[in-house]
Design a protein around this motif. Structure first.
Motif, short mmCIF file in Angstrom:
data_model
loop_
_atom_site.label_atom_id
_atom_site.label_comp_id
_atom_site.label_asym_id
_atom_site.label_seq_id
_atom_site.Cartn_x
_atom_site.Cartn_y
_atom_site.Cartn_z
N VAL A 93 0.92 -1.09 -0.07
CA VAL A 93 -0.07 -0.01 0.23
C VAL A 93 0.97 1.27 0.05
O VAL A 93 1.77 1.26 0.87
N TYR A 94 0.71 2.09 -0.93
CA TYR A 94 1.71 3.28 -1.00
C TYR A 94 0.81 4.43 -0.58
O TYR A 94 -0.29 4.79 -0.69
N TYR A 95 1.54 5.28 0.41
CA TYR A 95 0.77 6.52 1.18
C TYR A 95 1.52 7.56 0.61
O TYR A 95 2.79 7.69 0.45
N CYS A 96 0.77 8.75 0.43
CA CYS A 96 1.36 10.13 0.20
C CYS A 96 1.42 10.76 1.68
O CYS A 96 0.47 10.48 2.11
N ASP A 112 3.44 15.44 8.67
CA ASP A 112 2.12 16.13 9.31
C ASP A 112 0.93 15.23 8.92
O ASP A 112 -0.05 14.84 9.73
N TYR A 113 0.71 14.96 7.69
CA TYR A 113 -0.56 14.42 7.24
C TYR A 113 -0.14 13.17 6.24
O TYR A 113 0.70 13.26 5.32
N TRP A 114 -1.29 12.39 6.11
CA TRP A 114 -1.17 11.13 5.37
C TRP A 114 -2.29 10.84 4.65
O TRP A 114 -3.40 11.28 5.18
N GLY A 115 -2.29 10.37 3.57
CA GLY A 115 -3.43 9.97 2.69
C GLY A 115 -3.82 8.39 3.32
O GLY A 115 -3.38 7.98 4.00
N GLN A 116 -5.10 8.06 2.46
CA GLN A 116 -5.55 6.65 3.12
C GLN A 116 -4.85 5.74 2.44
O GLN A 116 -5.10 4.42 2.84
N GLY A 117 -3.93 5.92 1.35
CA GLY A 117 -3.36 4.76 0.73
C GLY A 117 -3.83 4.21 -0.46
O GLY A 117 -5.11 4.26 -0.68
N THR A 118 -2.93 3.72 -1.42
CA THR A 118 -3.54 3.06 -2.76
C THR A 118 -2.61 1.53 -2.93
O THR A 118 -1.63 1.73 -2.66
N GLN A 119 -3.26 0.78 -3.13
CA GLN A 119 -2.70 -0.66 -3.42
C GLN A 119 -2.24 -0.83 -4.64
O GLN A 119 -2.52 -0.44 -5.79
N VAL A 120 -1.06 -1.26 -4.49
CA VAL A 120 -0.17 -1.56 -5.89
C VAL A 120 0.28 -3.03 -5.71
O VAL A 120 0.92 -3.57 -4.65
N THR A 121 -0.16 -4.08 -6.58
CA THR A 121 0.30 -5.39 -6.82
C THR A 121 0.92 -5.53 -7.91
O THR A 121 0.29 -5.26 -8.99
#
Length: 124
Positions: A93-96, A112-121
């Motif tokens: 899972v990749y997070y910005c 300070d802040y993070w996204g919800q993540g996106t799955q890379v397979t």
């Protein structure tokens, strides 16, 4: 309220490419460094890439150097991660993340802040 929304994840074969994007809102985007982190199942979150507020400085983990490219568009409040020559070990899972200042860091605790993540397979 700062929001970071990632997109662009998915399933790709080894050797393929994906482009992740992160749209930011809530504070002046151009004032802050941005980073991408990733977390594989059963592993800790790890640094992948970071970019300074101006985009002039970039940093990469050794595991992705030469294959991944981070970039930002301060006019559009977006940061991207171009991933080429993908390997199965890039599956995660990749997070910005948005830093606390102008200059990038590999330390997740300084974001300070993070996204919800996106799955890379990446399939072999």
């Amino acid at each position: 309220q700062v929001q970071l929304v990632e997109s662009g994840g998915g399933l790709v074969q080894a050797g393929g490419s994906l482009r992740l994007s992160c749209a930011a809102s809530g504070r002046t985007f151009r004032n802050y460094a941005m980073g991408w982190f990733r977390q594989a199942p059963g592993k800790e979150r790890e640094f992948a890439a970071a970019i300074s507020w101006s985009g002039r400085s970039t940093y990469y983990a050794d595991s992705v150097k030469g294959r991944f490219t981070i970039s930002r568009d301060n006019a559009k409040n977006t940061v991207a991660l171009q991933m080429n020559s993908l390997k199965p070990e890039d599956t995660a899972v990749y997070y910005c993340a948005q830093g606390g200042g102008r200059y990038s860091t590999v330390n997740p605790g300084e974001y300070d802040y993070w996204g919800q993540g996106t799955q890379v397979t990446v399939s072999s």
